[in-house]
Design a protein around this motif. Sequence first.
Motif, PDB file in Angstrom:
ATOM      1  N   ILE A  70      -1.245  -2.091  -6.895  1.00 50.58           N
ATOM      2  CA  ILE A  70      -1.505  -3.365  -6.224  1.00 50.58           C
ATOM      3  C   ILE A  70      -1.963  -3.058  -4.809  1.00 50.58           C
ATOM      4  CG2 ILE A  70      -0.533  -5.547  -5.448  1.00 50.58           C
ATOM      5  CD1 ILE A  70       1.596  -5.255  -7.634  1.00 50.58           C
ATOM      6  N   LEU A  71      -3.145  -3.466  -4.447  1.00 47.72           N
ATOM      7  CA  LEU A  71      -3.678  -3.352  -3.080  1.00 47.72           C
ATOM      8  C   LEU A  71      -3.693  -4.731  -2.462  1.00 47.72           C
ATOM      9  CD1 LEU A  71      -6.714  -0.892  -3.321  1.00 47.72           C
ATOM     10  CD2 LEU A  71      -4.564  -0.521  -2.134  1.00 47.72           C
ATOM     11  N   PHE A  72      -3.233  -4.844  -1.216  1.00 46.18           N
ATOM     12  CA  PHE A  72      -3.341  -6.119  -0.517  1.00 46.18           C
ATOM     13  C   PHE A  72      -3.473  -5.841   0.964  1.00 46.18           C
ATOM     14  CE2 PHE A  72       1.151  -5.229  -0.306  1.00 46.18           C
ATOM     15  CZ  PHE A  72       1.586  -5.753   0.907  1.00 46.18           C
ATOM     16  N   ASP A  73      -4.189  -6.813   1.625  1.00 50.55           N
ATOM     17  CA  ASP A  73      -4.298  -6.716   3.073  1.00 50.55           C
ATOM     18  C   ASP A  73      -4.172  -8.089   3.680  1.00 50.55           C
ATOM     19  OD1 ASP A  73      -6.684  -7.947   2.621  1.00 50.55           O
ATOM     20  OD2 ASP A  73      -7.924  -6.404   3.529  1.00 50.55           O
ATOM     21  N   VAL A  74      -3.927  -8.124   4.997  1.00 52.29           N
ATOM     22  CA  VAL A  74      -3.674  -9.353   5.729  1.00 52.29           C
ATOM     23  C   VAL A  74      -5.012 -10.088   5.926  1.00 52.29           C
ATOM     24  CG1 VAL A  74      -2.723 -10.350   7.841  1.00 52.29           C
ATOM     25  CG2 VAL A  74      -1.733  -8.255   6.877  1.00 52.29           C
ATOM     26  N   ASP A  75      -5.010 -11.398   5.626  1.00 52.92           N
ATOM     27  CA  ASP A  75      -6.213 -12.188   5.795  1.00 52.92           C
ATOM     28  C   ASP A  75      -6.447 -12.452   7.275  1.00 52.92           C
ATOM     29  OD1 ASP A  75      -6.540 -12.316   3.048  1.00 52.92           O
ATOM     30  OD2 ASP A  75      -5.344 -14.171   2.851  1.00 52.92           O
ATOM     31  N   ARG A  76      -7.706 -12.321   7.684  1.00 46.05           N
ATOM     32  CA  ARG A  76      -8.161 -12.610   9.045  1.00 46.05           C
ATOM     33  C   ARG A  76      -7.320 -11.862  10.089  1.00 46.05           C
ATOM     34  NH1 ARG A  76      -8.464 -17.330   6.154  1.00 46.05           N
ATOM     35  NH2 ARG A  76     -10.583 -18.222   5.984  1.00 46.05           N
ATOM     36  N   PHE A  77      -7.037 -10.598   9.822  1.00 48.87           N
ATOM     37  CA  PHE A  77      -6.222  -9.805  10.747  1.00 48.87           C
ATOM     38  C   PHE A  77      -6.948  -9.524  12.050  1.00 48.87           C
ATOM     39  CE2 PHE A  77      -4.543  -5.743  12.304  1.00 48.87           C
ATOM     40  CZ  PHE A  77      -3.210  -6.101  12.461  1.00 48.87           C
ATOM     41  N   LYS A  78      -8.240  -9.356  11.996  1.00 44.34           N
ATOM     42  CA  LYS A  78      -9.033  -9.093  13.218  1.00 44.34           C
ATOM     43  C   LYS A  78      -8.947 -10.278  14.154  1.00 44.34           C
ATOM     44  CE  LYS A  78     -13.585  -7.530  14.720  1.00 44.34           C
ATOM     45  NZ  LYS A  78     -13.692  -8.507  15.794  1.00 44.34           N
ATOM     46  N   LEU A 108      -9.433  -6.580  -5.092  1.00 39.24           N
ATOM     47  CA  LEU A 108      -9.121  -7.073  -3.753  1.00 39.24           C
ATOM     48  C   LEU A 108     -10.391  -7.632  -3.101  1.00 39.24           C
ATOM     49  CD1 LEU A 108      -7.232  -7.423  -1.333  1.00 39.24           C
ATOM     50  CD2 LEU A 108      -7.701  -5.028  -0.713  1.00 39.24           C
ATOM     51  N   TYR A 109     -11.466  -6.966  -3.293  1.00 43.55           N
ATOM     52  CA  TYR A 109     -12.735  -7.426  -2.711  1.00 43.55           C
ATOM     53  C   TYR A 109     -13.086  -8.796  -3.284  1.00 43.55           C
ATOM     54  CZ  TYR A 109     -17.643  -7.428  -1.275  1.00 43.55           C
ATOM     55  OH  TYR A 109     -18.860  -7.765  -0.731  1.00 43.55           O
ATOM     56  N   ARG A 110     -12.854  -8.939  -4.580  1.00 38.37           N
ATOM     57  CA  ARG A 110     -13.160 -10.202  -5.230  1.00 38.37           C
ATOM     58  C   ARG A 110     -12.235 -11.296  -4.695  1.00 38.37           C
ATOM     59  NH1 ARG A 110     -13.318  -8.300  -9.920  1.00 38.37           N
ATOM     60  NH2 ARG A 110     -11.228  -8.818 -10.686  1.00 38.37           N
ATOM     61  N   ALA A 111     -10.963 -10.982  -4.468  1.00 37.58           N
ATOM     62  CA  ALA A 111     -10.040 -11.980  -3.943  1.00 37.58           C
ATOM     63  C   ALA A 111     -10.459 -12.437  -2.555  1.00 37.58           C
ATOM     64  CB  ALA A 111      -8.638 -11.402  -3.914  1.00 37.58           C
ATOM     65  N   LYS A 112     -10.963 -11.532  -1.745  1.00 35.53           N
ATOM     66  CA  LYS A 112     -11.421 -11.877  -0.402  1.00 35.53           C
ATOM     67  C   LYS A 112     -12.589 -12.860  -0.476  1.00 35.53           C
ATOM     68  CE  LYS A 112      -8.864  -9.295   2.445  1.00 35.53           C
ATOM     69  NZ  LYS A 112      -8.065  -9.898   3.536  1.00 35.53           N
ATOM     70  N   HIS A 113     -13.520 -12.575  -1.385  1.00 34.01           N
ATOM     71  CA  HIS A 113     -14.728 -13.407  -1.448  1.00 34.01           C
ATOM     72  C   HIS A 113     -14.495 -14.709  -2.203  1.00 34.01           C
ATOM     73  CE1 HIS A 113     -16.613  -9.737  -0.034  1.00 34.01           C
ATOM     74  NE2 HIS A 113     -17.711 -10.497   0.281  1.00 34.01           N
ATOM     75  N   ARG A 145      -9.579 -15.816  -0.325  1.00 37.32           N
ATOM     76  CA  ARG A 145      -8.396 -15.172   0.257  1.00 37.32           C
ATOM     77  C   ARG A 145      -7.113 -15.820  -0.250  1.00 37.32           C
ATOM     78  NH1 ARG A 145     -12.072 -15.292   4.563  1.00 37.32           N
ATOM     79  NH2 ARG A 145     -12.687 -13.207   5.264  1.00 37.32           N
ATOM     80  N   ASN A 146      -6.000 -15.220   0.117  1.00 38.62           N
ATOM     81  CA  ASN A 146      -4.677 -15.712  -0.249  1.00 38.62           C
ATOM     82  C   ASN A 146      -4.581 -15.944  -1.747  1.00 38.62           C
ATOM     83  OD1 ASN A 146      -1.995 -16.474   0.125  1.00 38.62           O
ATOM     84  ND2 ASN A 146      -2.501 -18.623   0.566  1.00 38.62           N
ATOM     85  N   ARG A 147      -4.998 -14.922  -2.501  1.00 38.13           N
ATOM     86  CA  ARG A 147      -4.984 -15.033  -3.939  1.00 38.13           C
ATOM     87  C   ARG A 147      -4.827 -13.651  -4.564  1.00 38.13           C
ATOM     88  NH1 ARG A 147      -8.897 -18.204  -6.029  1.00 38.13           N
ATOM     89  NH2 ARG A 147      -9.130 -16.968  -7.963  1.00 38.13           N
ATOM     90  N   VAL A 148      -4.611 -13.626  -5.862  1.00 43.60           N
ATOM     91  CA  VAL A 148      -4.424 -12.381  -6.590  1.00 43.60           C
ATOM     92  C   VAL A 148      -5.520 -12.264  -7.635  1.00 43.60           C
ATOM     93  CG1 VAL A 148      -2.924 -11.049  -8.094  1.00 43.60           C
ATOM     94  CG2 VAL A 148      -1.918 -12.467  -6.290  1.00 43.60           C
ATOM     95  N   GLU A 149      -6.210 -11.130  -7.642  1.00 41.35           N
ATOM     96  CA  GLU A 149      -7.230 -10.851  -8.626  1.00 41.35           C
ATOM     97  C   GLU A 149      -6.872  -9.564  -9.359  1.00 41.35           C
ATOM     98  OE1 GLU A 149      -9.818 -12.587  -9.555  1.00 41.35           O
ATOM     99  OE2 GLU A 149      -9.356 -14.252  -8.170  1.00 41.35           O
ATOM    100  N   CYS A 150      -7.225  -9.519 -10.657  1.00 42.42           N
ATOM    101  CA  CYS A 150      -6.887  -8.354 -11.487  1.00 42.42           C
ATOM    102  C   CYS A 150      -8.137  -7.684 -11.984  1.00 42.42           C
ATOM    103  CB  CYS A 150      -6.024  -8.804 -12.673  1.00 42.42           C
ATOM    104  SG  CYS A 150      -4.434  -9.497 -12.190  1.00 42.42           S
ATOM    105  N   GLU A 151      -8.001  -6.376 -12.241  1.00 41.58           N
ATOM    106  CA  GLU A 151      -9.141  -5.592 -12.732  1.00 41.58           C
ATOM    107  C   GLU A 151      -8.577  -4.479 -13.611  1.00 41.58           C
ATOM    108  OE1 GLU A 151     -13.134  -4.619 -13.151  1.00 41.58           O
ATOM    109  OE2 GLU A 151     -12.320  -6.291 -11.960  1.00 41.58           O
TER     110      GLU A 151
END
Length: 572
Positions: free
Chosen positions: A443-451, A556-561, A564-570
Amino acid sequence: MRLTRMFAVSMAILALLVGAMLGRILWGEWNSYRAARGGLHALQLVQQGMVAAEKLSFERGPMNAVLGDAVPPDPAKRARLAVARAASDQALDSLAAALAASQDQSATVTSIRAQLIAARREVDAVSALPPAQRTPQRLTAAVEGMFALIPVVLDDVTGYAGAAEQAYPNLAKILMKARFAVELREYAGRLGSRLTVALASGQPLAETEHTQIQFLRGQIEQLRHLIVMSTSAIDRDPRVLAALRTMDERYFTSGLALVTGVERDSRAHQPYGMDTAQFAQRYVPFMSPILAVRDVLLEAALDQARQDYDTAQRELLLACLTGGAIVLAMMLLMVILQKRVMVPLARTTRALVKLGNGDFSIRVHETRRHDEIGDLLRAVGQLRAAGLEKQQLEQERQRLIEELRLRADTDYLTGILNRRAFTAAGNQRLRRAREHRLALAVILFDVDRFKAVNDSHGHDAGDQVLIRIAALAREQLRDGEILARYGGEEFVIMPGNCDLEGARVVAERMRRAIEAAPLTLANGHVLHVTASFGVAASEGPHLALDSLFHAADLALYRAKHQGRNRVECEAA
């Protein structure tokens, strides 16, 4: 063999050897003491035997007076005979008591009493006859009956003297001279008794009686020579010299002169001028110096025997005390060696063994001893202290190594694993999944709009966000799930033995937890933070960690696009 057992065996052998040596010494001293005691008693028996012989000889004087008594008898003469007989009986009683005390089973005293009773009965029978009927044969038989007692007593005296000489060889010559004095007194008495028949009958001496008298004179002179002859140091004793001078002056001058006068009157057929009682009253006192010589010799022998007995007693006591002191010293030495050497040495050995095995829990007591054992105990204490210090240093080293390893594996900001540590742990789980054909998920995840957070609120706020996200993730994870900071604001989770759906559930739970936990900054501003998740899973022999990461990254890239704030599987 252990040293303690060897010490016990050595001490036992030493105790046996010392005990055997002391036993031999004590046994020898005891035998010497017992021999001295027995010799002293035998010497006392010699003295009492000689006294008994002398009393029996002395009894013949009053006996001769009674045998030559007229009719009616003189009560004084009868009284003197009764006193002499009582003295003889008392001397025999003393001898019998001494023999009984020594548990001597000899029947000699009983035999002497029987012979004495028979001899006295004969004397009484002859003295009861009228003087005319007292024939020379009856008188001679009565006298001879009393003569026969003395050799029996002297034989016993010789036996006692032999026992005394075994214990006191240096007294042999003294005892021999005392025996000679007793025999001299006996022969002197016999010499006077040979005149009894002639004095009682008033008849001249027969030629055979003259011959017997000459024979007795020869025996007496020979015994005098043996007594006077110097053979030992006792002959130079002033007491002995004085007694010998008195004996020569009294008996060998005056006493023998009285016998010579009777012989002369007999040969000249002249009246004797005295009867048996008068002759005894004059002749017996001249024999007293002979007894004085005997008594002096016996007293000297007894003095020497008592000194030897006291010496043997002291040596036995000294041997006992010395033996006891040696035993006590040996026991004290054993106790000291056991307490001050063996016990500390055994304890030190156990301490050294534990120290050698790395066990420093054993306690080493401080000591004030200034000997080798004390040095050893202090050295062991120093060794333990050095070992403890080394152990503490080793523990500190291991702690530092563990801390360094932990720091190398831990993200410095969030306190969770870093990317390197996650890769190592992930590879281990990957090998296990391959071996057991298990599913593996990432599971990879990162903080949305962290910048934007960094730009708007500063990097400190961004750090607080990352720390809060890591804490929330740890709270949501179960045992067996790995969490790590993958880089920047990106995190990675590897659930344990989980397929794609299970990993999605974990990711969704994590997402909701982050969304539901706003962060209040130091300035009071509240941040609502969300995160996007990419989940990937795979299984089979071609399972690879890079493929999982790649698939998760795509998700994760797909969840961002997709907002955000969601879970995508591959699927990998």
